[in-house]
Design an enzyme around this catalytic site. Structure first.
Site, short mmCIF file in Angstrom:
data_model
loop_
_atom_site.label_atom_id
_atom_site.label_comp_id
_atom_site.label_asym_id
_atom_site.label_seq_id
_atom_site.Cartn_x
_atom_site.Cartn_y
_atom_site.Cartn_z
N HIS A 100 0.81 -1.21 0.00
CA HIS A 100 0.00 0.00 0.00
C HIS A 100 0.85 1.27 0.00
O HIS A 100 0.33 2.37 -0.21
CB HIS A 100 -0.93 0.01 1.22
CG HIS A 100 -2.29 0.57 0.93
ND1 HIS A 100 -2.52 1.53 -0.04
CD2 HIS A 100 -3.50 0.33 1.50
CE1 HIS A 100 -3.80 1.84 -0.05
NE2 HIS A 100 -4.42 1.13 0.86
N ASP A 155 -2.25 1.95 -4.81
CA ASP A 155 -3.53 2.40 -4.25
C ASP A 155 -4.57 1.30 -4.40
O ASP A 155 -4.50 0.46 -5.31
CB ASP A 155 -4.01 3.67 -4.97
CG ASP A 155 -3.09 4.85 -4.72
OD1 ASP A 155 -2.44 4.88 -3.66
OD2 ASP A 155 -3.03 5.74 -5.59
#
Length: 425
Positions: free
Chosen positions: A397, A401
């Site tokens: 992450h 995204d």
């Protein structure tokens, strides 16, 4: 009589030290030329150290789990003739010591394996052979694979070959003896047990533990799960196997998944990347080097299908099979176990419903495959039976995204559900 000293060899690529993973011999053993003496572990691969001579083991230069410098004395063997021992080669005495290791619990680990028939349950055991728990008996890769498929612990099988080598006939004899024990009283299964076993975390197991801990501490993992209707692609796979299986080889689902990755990455290039978190640099790669997580008898390995974007369906299938066999037999090279840009992990028929795969750093994406099940689904207002499969995939992450991850997996879903699009340019 003389002494032949074997030093820790230079494995290559600038490696200055390696870990002594396992001895296959002990002091006093008679060994023959080409017999495997020890396993050593580099950053990526397990390497066998064979004997160049016939003789008798008179000294061992280290303990399992010890990190040894290249060029240090590994083992000394008494041989006929003068040997090669020089005064400077004489090893310092190695004090006997008990291995120290934490007690481990039996857990279900994230150990992906190639899509294949599940390993059968362990068979009834014949008379055991008195070997140490970490002693690896002599056996060819084919015999080791056969024992693995049968669910037999090879260290329990008595070997009738040269130097105690386990042969295929020994596996057959072990099975036959085990079946004669099948009529033993069932009450023995309910006997109270108080035994414990301590397992030293060394070699490949240590490397796996370090890499998994490093990955979970450094990357910000998040997972995305999507179900896919694989009815159409399974029909295509069955058709291709029926038509071309004999001439080109049988296809599993994995080469189709590799093809889907290649095509989906054209629109989602940020998934085919490595992240150097120290330099704060993301490197996106045009080449698609797919790591295929493979379970071997020494632990999880990730051989790499290089330039999957330039391979045909059958070429990818053949390369996956070749690499998986090399990894399971401990013959995969460092080059074959490094350099992946994205990883595919599958537990095959044991794949469960959902999994949470751990990233193979420095990659930023790993696609996890769960098992195929038949379920009733509503299609155009009608309830029909379809073959369904989940993809359980994880991403870093810090650089990926959530929306991008979802678009990537949805692209793979569309390709697999409409398999003709895999080959439309």
């Amino acid at each position: 009589m003389g002494t032949h000293v074997i030093k820790m060899p230079d494995i290559g690529e600038g490696i200055a030290e390696v870990e002594l993973s396992q001895w296959h011999v002990k002091v006093g053993d008679l060994v023959v030329e080409d017999q495997v003496l020890a396993d050593v572990m580099t950053d990526k691969a397990m390497v066998d150290i064979p004997s160049p001579v016939h003789g008798k083991v008179i000294a061992l230069g280290g303990q399992p789990g010890e990190v040894m410098a290249v060029g240090s004395v590994l083992i000394s063997i008494e041989v006929e003739g003068a040997g090669n021992l020089k005064e400077s080669d004489k090893p310092a005495p190695v004090a006997a010591k008990e291995p120290v290791a934490p007690k481990v619990e039996t857990v279900v680990e994230n150990k992906p394996a190639p899509a294949a028939a599940p390993r059968p349950a362990a068979v009834c055991q014949g008379p055991m052979v008195a070997r140490e728990a970490d002693e690896r008996p002599l056996a060819s890769p084919a015999v080791r694979k056969h024992a693995l498929d049968l669910g037999i612990q090879l260290r329990l099988v008595r070997g009738s070959g040269p130097a105690g080598r386990v042969l295929h006939e020994d596996l057959d004899a072990y099975l036959a003896q085990g079946q004669s024990n099948a009529s033993a009283p069932a009450s023995a299964a309910y006997a109270q047990r108080n035994d414990e076993e301590q397992i030293q975390v060394i070699g490949m197991r240590r490397k796996i533990a370090q890499r998994m801990q490093d990955a979970t501490q450094r990357a910000a993992h998040f997972s995305y799960v999507e179900e896919i209707d694989v009815t159409a692609i399974e029909e295509l796979r069955a058709h291709l196997n029926e038509k071309h299986g004999v001439s080109r080889g049988k296809l599993t689902l994995l080469p189709f998944l590799v093809r889907a990755l290649v095509v989906a990455l054209r629109d989602c290039p940020q998934m085919n990347a490595r992240y150097d978190d120290e330099a704060q640099v993301i490197t996106r790669l045009g080449a698609v080097h797919v790591g295929v997580a493979t379970q071997s008898d020494v632990g999880l390995m990730v051989p790499v299908v290089r330039h999957a974007e330039a391979r045909s369906l059958w070429d990818n299938a053949a390369e996956i099979s070749r690499l998986a066999n090399a990894a399971r037999n401990g013959k995969a090279s460092r080059d074959e176990l490094s350099g992946s840009t994205i990883t595919l992990t599958s537990l095959g028929a044991l794949g469960g419903i959902v999994s949470t795969p751990v990233l193979n750093l420095p990659e930023v994406a790993i696609v996890g495959v769960n098992k195929i099940v038949e379920r009733p689904m509503v299609v155009k207002g009608q309830v029909v039976i379809r073959k369904m499969m989940n993809l359980s995939s994880s991403f870093d992450h810090r650089v990926v995204d959530g929306m991008d991850a979802a678009l990537f997996i949805q692209a793979i879903r569309g390709l697999l559900e409409q398999p003709a699009t895999l080959f439309v340019e």
